[in-house]
Design an enzyme around this catalytic site. Structure first.
Site, short mmCIF file in Angstrom:
data_model
loop_
_atom_site.label_atom_id
_atom_site.label_comp_id
_atom_site.label_asym_id
_atom_site.label_seq_id
_atom_site.Cartn_x
_atom_site.Cartn_y
_atom_site.Cartn_z
N CYS A 1 0.65 -1.57 0.22
CA CYS A 1 0.06 -0.04 0.23
C CYS A 1 0.97 1.00 -0.07
O CYS A 1 1.67 1.61 0.76
CB CYS A 1 -1.29 -0.12 1.33
SG CYS A 1 -1.99 1.65 0.95
N HIS B 1 -9.44 -4.03 -1.41
CA HIS B 1 -8.31 -3.29 -0.84
C HIS B 1 -8.84 -1.90 -1.42
O HIS B 1 -8.79 -1.22 0.06
CB HIS B 1 -6.93 -3.58 -1.53
CG HIS B 1 -6.11 -2.57 -1.59
ND1 HIS B 1 -4.75 -3.20 -0.25
CD2 HIS B 1 -5.14 -1.44 -1.04
CE1 HIS B 1 -3.66 -2.32 0.14
NE2 HIS B 1 -3.98 -1.39 -0.75
N GLU B 2 -9.09 -0.92 -2.18
CA GLU B 2 -9.43 0.40 -2.58
C GLU B 2 -10.67 1.07 -2.16
O GLU B 2 -10.97 1.74 -1.17
CB GLU B 2 -9.36 0.53 -4.20
CG GLU B 2 -8.05 0.52 -4.69
CD GLU B 2 -7.09 0.97 -3.70
OE1 GLU B 2 -6.42 2.51 -3.14
OE2 GLU B 2 -5.82 0.87 -4.04
N HIS C 1 -9.96 1.08 1.90
CA HIS C 1 -9.35 2.65 2.25
C HIS C 1 -11.03 3.86 2.29
O HIS C 1 -11.03 4.72 3.16
CB HIS C 1 -8.63 2.99 1.13
CG HIS C 1 -7.02 2.81 1.30
ND1 HIS C 1 -6.58 3.45 2.15
CD2 HIS C 1 -6.41 1.85 -0.18
CE1 HIS C 1 -5.18 2.62 1.89
NE2 HIS C 1 -5.41 2.21 0.64
#
Length: 176
Positions: free
Chosen positions: A100, A142-143, A146
């Site tokens: 990341c 993953h994004e 966030h």
């Protein structure tokens, strides 16, 4: 296009729930998308979320392509993902490596769904439905994390799944 400063672990914005976007073609959002693409490319990222550049919006870029950090990544045109949701998950969980831009110097073995069905809005304001698998599904998840105030470290099953970048690279050389 501007290269933006990437917020790193410890910055409170990485732990906040991002806000939905209502005006997709607003000049500020269009510029942010362009800047996110440039920032990801310069930093050899395959994705980047608005909170990673200190903008609390439900927006990220998926920009998979082979690079020094991800030499086996599939090629995909940079795609702006606005107000995303995952509508269904596969029954298969796969553990694979993630890094990341906001957690520099580390890689982790992270369990993720192998396939996901998603909905998001594109820059034209159209709602899009797609199925993503494997590496692209991993980037998307993953994004999306966030946008919900999570980083990949929160998904690790064990601290033994966390490596420094140097140890990760050594392991990849030894296995390759």
């Amino acid at each position: 296009m501007t290269i933006l400063k990437v917020a790193e672990l410890g910055n409170p914005i990485l732990r906040c729930q991002a806000k939905s976007i209502d005006m997709f073609s607003e000049p500020k959002i269009v510029k942010l998308i362009d800047d996110l693409i440039s920032t990801a490319e310069l930093n050899n990222g395959v994705g980047i979320a608005a909170p990673q550049v200190s903008e609390s919006y439900r927006l990220f870029i998926v920009a998979s392509r082979p690079n020094i950090r991800y030499p086996q990544a599939p090629k995909m045109s940079p795609t702006a993902i606005i107000n995303p949701i995952i509508t269904s998950y596969s029954s298969e969980i796969v553990k694979d490596w993630e890094g990341c831009l906001s957690v520099p110097g580390f890689r982790g073995l992270v369990p993720r769904d192998r396939a996901i069905e998603v909905e998001y809005t594109n820059i034209a304001g159209d709602r899009v439905r797609k199925i993503f698998t494997d590496f692209i599904a991993r980037i998307f998840q993953h994004e999306l994390d966030h946008l919900d105030g999570l980083v990949f470290l929160d998904r690790l099953e064990s601290s033994e799944d966390l490596y420094t970048e140097a140890e990760y690279e050594k392991r990849m050389r030894d296995e390759g």
